[in-house]
Design a protein around this motif. Structure first.
Motif, PDB file in Angstrom:
ATOM      1  N   THR A   1      -4.165   4.200   2.456  1.00  0.00           N
ATOM      2  CA  THR A   1      -4.144   3.534   3.186  1.00  0.00           C
ATOM      3  C   THR A   1      -4.872   4.300   3.617  1.00  0.00           C
ATOM      4  N   THR A   2      -5.657   5.479   3.858  1.00  0.00           N
ATOM      5  CA  THR A   2      -7.070   5.587   5.146  1.00  0.00           C
ATOM      6  C   THR A   2      -7.836   4.740   3.867  1.00  0.00           C
ATOM      7  N   VAL A   3      -7.796   5.248   2.678  1.00  0.00           N
ATOM      8  CA  VAL A   3      -9.299   5.046   1.707  1.00  0.00           C
ATOM      9  C   VAL A   3      -9.097   3.313   1.282  1.00  0.00           C
ATOM     10  N   ALA A   4      -7.620   3.021   1.813  1.00  0.00           N
ATOM     11  CA  ALA A   4      -7.796   1.288   1.714  1.00  0.00           C
ATOM     12  C   ALA A   4      -8.427   0.287   2.738  1.00  0.00           C
ATOM     13  N   ASN A   5      -8.794   1.021   3.711  1.00  0.00           N
ATOM     14  CA  ASN A   5     -10.204   0.824   5.056  1.00  0.00           C
ATOM     15  C   ASN A   5     -10.901   0.510   4.429  1.00  0.00           C
TER      16      ASN A   5
ATOM     17  N   ILE B   1       1.511  -1.028  -0.373  1.00  0.00           N
ATOM     18  CA  ILE B   1      -0.254  -0.055   0.024  1.00  0.00           C
ATOM     19  C   ILE B   1       0.929   0.995  -0.450  1.00  0.00           C
ATOM     20  N   GLN B   2       0.543   1.666  -0.986  1.00  0.00           N
ATOM     21  CA  GLN B   2       1.514   2.899  -1.261  1.00  0.00           C
ATOM     22  C   GLN B   2       1.210   4.749   0.179  1.00  0.00           C
ATOM     23  N   LYS B   3       1.615   4.947   0.329  1.00  0.00           N
ATOM     24  CA  LYS B   3       1.430   6.074   1.674  1.00  0.00           C
ATOM     25  C   LYS B   3       1.729   7.029   0.986  1.00  0.00           C
TER      26      LYS B   3
ATOM     27  N   GLY C   1     -12.254   1.112  -4.143  1.00  0.00           N
ATOM     28  CA  GLY C   1     -12.012   0.419  -4.811  1.00  0.00           C
ATOM     29  C   GLY C   1     -11.201  -0.099  -6.183  1.00  0.00           C
ATOM     30  N   ALA C   2     -13.248   0.678  -7.098  1.00  0.00           N
ATOM     31  CA  ALA C   2     -12.757   0.935  -8.197  1.00  0.00           C
ATOM     32  C   ALA C   2     -11.786   2.362  -9.062  1.00  0.00           C
ATOM     33  N   MET C   3     -10.991   3.483  -7.969  1.00  0.00           N
ATOM     34  CA  MET C   3     -10.408   4.075  -7.929  1.00  0.00           C
ATOM     35  C   MET C   3      -9.130   4.200  -7.953  1.00  0.00           C
ATOM     36  N   PHE C   4      -8.899   3.009  -7.644  1.00  0.00           N
ATOM     37  CA  PHE C   4      -7.503   2.585  -7.627  1.00  0.00           C
ATOM     38  C   PHE C   4      -7.181   1.481  -7.853  1.00  0.00           C
ATOM     39  N   ASP C   5      -6.002   1.156  -8.102  1.00  0.00           N
ATOM     40  CA  ASP C   5      -4.937  -0.051  -8.616  1.00  0.00           C
ATOM     41  C   ASP C   5      -4.454  -0.567  -7.421  1.00  0.00           C
ATOM     42  N   ASP C   6      -4.273  -1.861  -7.557  1.00  0.00           N
ATOM     43  CA  ASP C   6      -4.216  -3.194  -6.600  1.00  0.00           C
ATOM     44  C   ASP C   6      -3.389  -2.590  -5.735  1.00  0.00           C
ATOM     45  N   ASN C   7      -2.327  -1.524  -5.947  1.00  0.00           N
ATOM     46  CA  ASN C   7      -1.476  -1.776  -4.838  1.00  0.00           C
ATOM     47  C   ASN C   7      -1.801   0.050  -4.135  1.00  0.00           C
ATOM     48  N   TRP C   8      -2.810   0.230  -4.004  1.00  0.00           N
ATOM     49  CA  TRP C   8      -4.324   1.284  -4.210  1.00  0.00           C
ATOM     50  C   TRP C   8      -3.298   2.371  -3.875  1.00  0.00           C
ATOM     51  N   SER C   9      -2.320   2.435  -5.561  1.00  0.00           N
ATOM     52  CA  SER C   9      -2.206   4.035  -6.323  1.00  0.00           C
ATOM     53  C   SER C   9      -3.220   4.979  -6.581  1.00  0.00           C
ATOM     54  N   LEU C  10      -3.949   6.624  -6.845  1.00  0.00           N
ATOM     55  CA  LEU C  10      -4.963   6.169  -7.260  1.00  0.00           C
ATOM     56  C   LEU C  10      -5.180   6.221  -8.663  1.00  0.00           C
ATOM     57  N   LEU C  11      -5.525   5.863  -9.914  1.00  0.00           N
ATOM     58  CA  LEU C  11      -5.596   5.742 -11.371  1.00  0.00           C
ATOM     59  C   LEU C  11      -6.082   7.046 -11.404  1.00  0.00           C
ATOM     60  N   THR C  12      -5.352   7.646 -12.789  1.00  0.00           N
ATOM     61  CA  THR C  12      -6.087   8.918 -13.425  1.00  0.00           C
ATOM     62  C   THR C  12      -5.467   8.743 -15.013  1.00  0.00           C
TER      63      THR C  12
ATOM     64  N   LEU D   1     -15.161   8.475  10.007  1.00  0.00           N
ATOM     65  CA  LEU D   1     -15.312   7.114  10.135  1.00  0.00           C
ATOM     66  C   LEU D   1     -13.764   5.633   9.353  1.00  0.00           C
ATOM     67  N   LEU D   2     -12.821   6.397   8.307  1.00  0.00           N
ATOM     68  CA  LEU D   2     -12.335   5.444   7.611  1.00  0.00           C
ATOM     69  C   LEU D   2     -10.878   5.661   8.814  1.00  0.00           C
ATOM     70  N   ARG D   3     -10.579   6.386   8.383  1.00  0.00           N
ATOM     71  CA  ARG D   3     -10.077   6.843   9.816  1.00  0.00           C
ATOM     72  C   ARG D   3      -9.476   6.101  10.961  1.00  0.00           C
ATOM     73  N   THR D   4     -10.665   6.446  11.686  1.00  0.00           N
ATOM     74  CA  THR D   4     -10.656   6.002  12.951  1.00  0.00           C
ATOM     75  C   THR D   4     -11.472   4.865  13.399  1.00  0.00           C
ATOM     76  N   GLY D   5     -11.908   4.502  12.194  1.00  0.00           N
ATOM     77  CA  GLY D   5     -13.186   3.192  12.821  1.00  0.00           C
ATOM     78  C   GLY D   5     -13.962   3.437  13.083  1.00  0.00           C
ATOM     79  N   GLU D   6     -14.502   4.905  14.248  1.00  0.00           N
ATOM     80  CA  GLU D   6     -15.690   5.485  14.160  1.00  0.00           C
ATOM     81  C   GLU D   6     -16.551   6.356  13.755  1.00  0.00           C
ATOM     82  N   ILE D   7     -17.795   6.482  14.337  1.00  0.00           N
ATOM     83  CA  ILE D   7     -18.613   7.640  13.642  1.00  0.00           C
ATOM     84  C   ILE D   7     -19.176   8.538  14.476  1.00  0.00           C
ATOM     85  N   HIS D   8     -19.323   9.442  14.395  1.00  0.00           N
ATOM     86  CA  HIS D   8     -19.492  10.930  14.752  1.00  0.00           C
ATOM     87  C   HIS D   8     -20.875  11.692  14.473  1.00  0.00           C
ATOM     88  N   ILE D   9     -22.101  11.876  14.166  1.00  0.00           N
ATOM     89  CA  ILE D   9     -23.375  12.519  13.476  1.00  0.00           C
ATOM     90  C   ILE D   9     -22.970  13.720  14.081  1.00  0.00           C
ATOM     91  N   PRO D  10     -22.540  15.076  13.297  1.00  0.00           N
ATOM     92  CA  PRO D  10     -22.609  16.329  13.834  1.00  0.00           C
ATOM     93  C   PRO D  10     -24.619  16.532  13.917  1.00  0.00           C
TER      94      PRO D  10
END
Length: 411
Positions: A22-26, A3-5, A34-45, A69-78
């Protein structure tokens, strides 16, 4: 998979967000990301594109919540974001499973809390409730089946045109199978596959007395003399042994019959009946049964919620029930219209309904560890577990309860 950083930028509705792959890969491969990134989770452009950010024409406030939510695994809705708006956006990104997992914890019968009660709209009493795989449910109500998604919004009801619904089963989150009785003189009973979203009939399996069948019947089991497979109250597929448990209980029949059917061998591989067996005063008839493959046993329950166990490795018809009367000290005055106990097994825990509560049993000796009860609604006529929720349908009031496991506290 490496996973590229690299940092990536999204422009959502005119607002720029910067994060890492890495965050998006979560989000997982099944998400929109998943359709916007390649197998190494690099953004397809696009090679001809000079833009440094990817534009998404959606709500930026909701995207901020989902990104956190992807960063922390927790959800907080304003407070300024309606929950249904967030769920709609999560559906667009393919993140509904992440939202559900963050809203309540892994199912644990001993930690369940009453989340909500839903008042039905149809007159009369409900007869069956079935939990869906995604946390929704459906309720059989005479000739109607009411379907609720995981947000507990009701979808268009399924109307079976004055035919009584016998049972309902979820194939997946999009499809429901319904079995109905035939109307007198019409010969139009059978089963149908329906859309859980709009109530559309997708396929019909119609069976008539004249041996006319539409659809493809791949097998049939002819019952031995004296058995009542056609009147079964409980059927359960056993994945490990590829057998089907079929149980017919009192009072549908004067006696109880439990069998395991192997369709490959076209025979019963295990069977039990209480025909001729002496009955103690406090051990009446079997009201429900469930197979527990991990324990090589079948659990049964009587009208007093006493649990009984039979060893599948024994000789079947000669097997005696080992009763465990943990509930006797808790027996009180029976309601005017008691509901028969029902059983469920989930996550290594055993559940049994009795009157207005559900008992939870755990451990190798199935010790009573907790009870779920509320004061409104009357006796529980049916309950079901699925999608990390427990649904309990009350008989005396047109209402069902939703029990969830709260998320662990944040340390």
């Amino acid at each position: 998979m490496g996973i590229q950083k690299d940092r990536v930028k999204f422009n959502v509705g005119g607002r720029v967000f910067e994060t890492t792959s890495t965050t998006v890969a979560n989000a997982g491969r099944n998400s929109m990301f998943g359709a916007m990134f390649d197998d190494n989770w690099s953004l397809l452009t696009d090679q001809n594109s000079t833009m440094e950010e990817h534009f998404i024409d959606r709500n930026p406030d909701c995207f901020a919540v989902l990104l956190d939510l992807l960063r922390t695994g927790e959800i907080h809705i304003p407070q300024n974001i309606p929950e249904k708006l967030l769920y709609r956006e999560a559906l667009f990104y393919g993140l509904l499973d992440h939202v559900r997992s963050a809203k309540w914890g892994h199912f644990d019968g001993n930690r369940l809390g009453l989340s909500k009660s839903v008042q039905g709209h149809a007159p009369g009493d409900g007869t069956a409730i079935r939990a869906g795989p995604d946390g929704g449910c459906c309720v059989a109500h005479g000739c109607m089946v009411h379907v609720y998604d995981w947000m507990l919004d009701e979808h268009p009801p399924l109307n079976l045109d004055y035919q009584r619904v016998n049972d309902v089963g979820w194939v997946d989150s999009d499809n429901i199978v319904i079995g109905v009785s035939e109307r007198l003189g019409r010969g139009d009973g059978g089963m149908g596959l329906f859309s859980s979203h709009n109530g559309e009939l997708r396929y019909k399996f119609q069976v008539c007395h004249e041996n006319q069948v539409t659809g493809k019947m791949i097998d049939f089991f002819y019952e031995p003399i004296g058995w009542s497979l056609g009147d079964a109250d409980r059927v359960q597929w056993l994945e490990g042994s590829n057998c089907l448990l079929v149980a017919t209980m009192f009072p549908r029949k004067d006696n109880c019959y439990i069998s395991l059917l192997d369709f490959r061998e076209k025979k019963m591989v295990w069977c039990w009946s209480d025909v001729g067996a002496p009955l103690a005063v406090d051990e009446k008839r079997v009201r429900d049964a469930i197979a527990m493959e991990d324990n090589n046993s079948i659990c049964v329950v009587n009208e007093f919620e006493d649990l009984g166990f039979m060893d599948l490795r024994s000789g079947g018809a000669a097997t005696s029930i080992r009763w465990s009367s943990r509930s006797r000290l808790m027996k009180g005055k029976m309601p005017e219209e008691p509901c028969y106990p029902k059983l469920a097994l989930h996550g290594g825990q055993l559940f049994s309904s009795m009157n207005d509560c559900i008992s939870v049993f755990c451990g190798p000796e199935w010790v009573l560890t907790s009870r779920l009860r509320r004061s409104y609604g009357g006796s529980i006529c049916d309950f079901s577990i699925g999608g990390d929720r427990l649904f309990a349908l009350h008989s005396e009031e047109n209402v069902f309860d939703i029990w969830e496991t709260p998320t662990p506290p944040i340390i």
